[in-house]
Design an enzyme around this catalytic site. Structure first.
Site: not given
Lengths: 415, 172
Positions: A132, A209, A212, A235, A373
């Site tokens: 991302h 990261d 998700q 999220k 993104c």
């Protein structure tokens, strides 16, 4: 009578889960809402909405400041949320949990603070082709300030990232490896443990990261073995404006502050100031107090439900979607790696993703369209954009069917 | 092809009219102008759409040739195609007027007759065709798709070499 009894959560039942999310009962364009964009931001359960309203109505004051009842209560609640995060990701100490504005803020913190500490000219930062923008641009900023270089691990045609490709890219100059746990576009789950092992062999630190990953996997940062794990609250069925950086205590201790202000100091004089210990050192200014409580409430909620059942349910939706979507003429799945979470991109011959998303919306179906993104990934895939359906704990097979039906209608409008 | 009843949605039908779908599928002047005097890459950073506008201006500031090529949705590609058809042989001054008229059509601020009054009468027929873009007025997030090539064209005529829809308010 006082014995603590642990009650196993009721077996996962999506219809019960859906009742917990007030927004799911609304109509969009007079059609039942089919919300398939949780990877961008998930909807909120009543428990989160209520916890935040309760805090504003009953227990709001600034934290870590006042010697009065409300401030003490707010501080206790804020720190309790930090402990909830610690337990949720199995960090060894609550001092390793830094509250941030979101994952982007967390990655910028690491890039600016740890990056400046660790990078010299010629050192290498290793990313993957599927990152991302928020896990690319902060590294470009620190690269330009330190003279380090960025190396990119390519992806395979199915969207997987092979351990071999990492092995070919990593080397003695690699100081930082920054990778997604789960791709926000393709759903690919990356082999974090193997990446960590290779990185640590050459003395590099690994930032994951987890935007998700935290949603679709049970995360245990100690088992993953990484050095930094970043994620956003919104999220994970919590509010936006709150995120988490987990980092090993020794790294946080060594890292200089990222921003200066109140809260993060020990003493201040005009000549010199000294810093508070982590995590306060990295929480300059009034933090997102109520959003932190909202994140705590989201974690409580996830702990109350059958999370293993929820993850299995998401996998079922993904596999059902991967089966059903290709029945639409001209539809191509983008991202078909073996090891995937419930995020599915696709394209349709002759129809641009934006046009698809507009037509689907009129059927009540919300999907994301665009570059997500991740422009370098789009380039690697040879597309300018994709449409993406992402499935949360509250989605159903019937909604996959609704998506497929809406795609047939979109063909009738657009082709 | 007839859409099923429940997608006989008037908004969608006015957005995806046959003329838009036709120009979206088969854009006219999707090329680079030979011996162009200006060249602009238009970019919508929100969606990644990219359109390159090239034109050749005469000494008297008349658009001798203009073309647009790139990747984008049906709306932006159709808009680019209709734009190149409308602007060939037009002065840069008139192009500016047409730009304003199309912007207002896309925002629903003027109807066809009012848009026609904004440009020389020779362009009345072009305005009728360009009015097919006005379906976007019911879809605020898509207005930028329709105006992207026009922003690129304006930059091109002004001698700049890039254009973006970002930071440009198209209103609702």
């Amino acid at each position: 009578m006082n014995a603590v009894t642990s009650v196993a959560p009721a077996k996962f039942d999506v219809n019960e889960i859906r009742k917990d999310f007030p927004i799911l009962s609304r109509l969009v364009h007079n059609k039942p809402l089919v919300f398939l964009d949780s990877a961008a931001s998930a909807q909120k359960p009543r428990a989160v909405i209520d916890a935040m309203s309760f805090a504003f109505e009953n227990e709001y004051a600034n934290v870590h400041r006042g010697a009065y009842y409300l401030s003490e209560t707010a501080t206790t609640n804020y720190e309790a949320a930090r402990e909830k995060v610690r337990t949720f990701i199995n960090a060894s100490s609550v001092n390793e949990i830094v509250f941030t504005k979101g994952a982007t803020d967390a990655i910028n913190l690491v890039a600016a603070s740890y990056g400046r500490l660790a990078l010299k000219p010629g050192d290498e930062i290793m990313l993957t082709a599927l990152e991302h923008h928020s896990n690319i641009v902060p590294w470009q900023l620190i690269r330009d300030q330190t003279g380090a270089e960025i190396k990119v691990v390519p992806i395979n045609a199915d969207g997987s990232v092979s351990v071999d490709a990492f092995a070919r890219t990593i080397g003695p100059k690699t100081k930082i490896v920054a990778v997604a746990h789960v791709s926000n576009v393709l759903g690919t789950i990356l082999p974090i443990e193997a990446i960590v092992e290779m990185a640590h062999k050459v003395g590099a630190k690994v930032l994951v990261d987890g935007c998700q990953g935290i949603v679709h996997e049970k995360v245990d940062v100690q088992a993953l073995g990484c050095d930094f794990y970043a994620f956003s609250g919104h999220k994970l069925y919590g509010p936006n404006g709150i995120g988490v950086l987990w980092a090993r205590a020794e790294l946080l201790d060594a890292m200089p502050p990222y921003q200066g202000g109140g809260e993060m100091i020990s003493t201040v004089t005009f000549k010199q100031s000294t810093w508070a210990e982590a995590p306060a050192k990295f929480e300059a200014g009034t933090p997102p107090i109520v959003p932190a409580l909202g994140l705590g409430a989201a974690i409580d909620y996830l702990n109350r439900i059958d999370r293993v059942g929820a993850i299995a349910h998401e996998h079922d939706l993904l596999h059902y979607a991967m089966q059903q979507l290709p029945t639409v003429p001209g539809l191509k799945l983008v991202g078909t790696a073996q090891n995937k979470a419930s995020v599915q991109s696709f394209t349709m011959d002759g129809a641009h993703p934006h046009d698809l998303a507009t037509v689907l919306d009129r059927s009540g179906v919300a999907v994301r369209a665009g570059h997500h993104c991740a422009q370098p990934l789009m380039e690697a895939l040879g597309v300018t954009a994709t449409a993406r359906a992402s499935f949360g704990i509250y989605n159903t097979r019937a909604e996959v069917d609704a998506l497929v039906a809406a795609l047939h209608k979109a063909r009738a409008v657009l082709l | 092809m007839t859409a099923p009843d429940d997608v006989k949605n008037d908004d969608l039908k006015s957005l995806y009219q046959e003329i838009i779908l036709d120009h979206g599928r088969n854009p006219r002047n999707a090329r680079i102008v030979e011996h162009h005097t200006c060249n602009v890459k238009g970019n919508n950073p929100l969606c990644g759409d990219r359109i390159t506008v090239t034109a050749r201006l005469s000494a008297g500031q008349v658009i001798e040739d203009i073309a647009a090529e790139g990747k984008g949705c049906a709306i932006s590609i159709a808009s680019a195609s209709l734009m190149t058809e409308a602007l060939k042989g037009v002065s840069t001054e008139t192009a500016q007027k047409l730009f304003v008229a199309v912007q207002k059509l896309c925002k629903g601020e003027v109807d066809v007759a009012a848009a026609q009054a904004m440009v020389p009468s020779a362009l009345s027929e072009q305005i009728e065709k360009l009015a097919s873009l006005s379906g976007v007025k019911q879809f605020p997030v898509r207005v930028k798709c329709a105006t992207l090539p026009w922003h690129a064209m304006m930059s091109c005529l002004a001698g700049r070499n890039d254009a973006t829809t970002e930071g440009v308010s198209e209103g609702n």
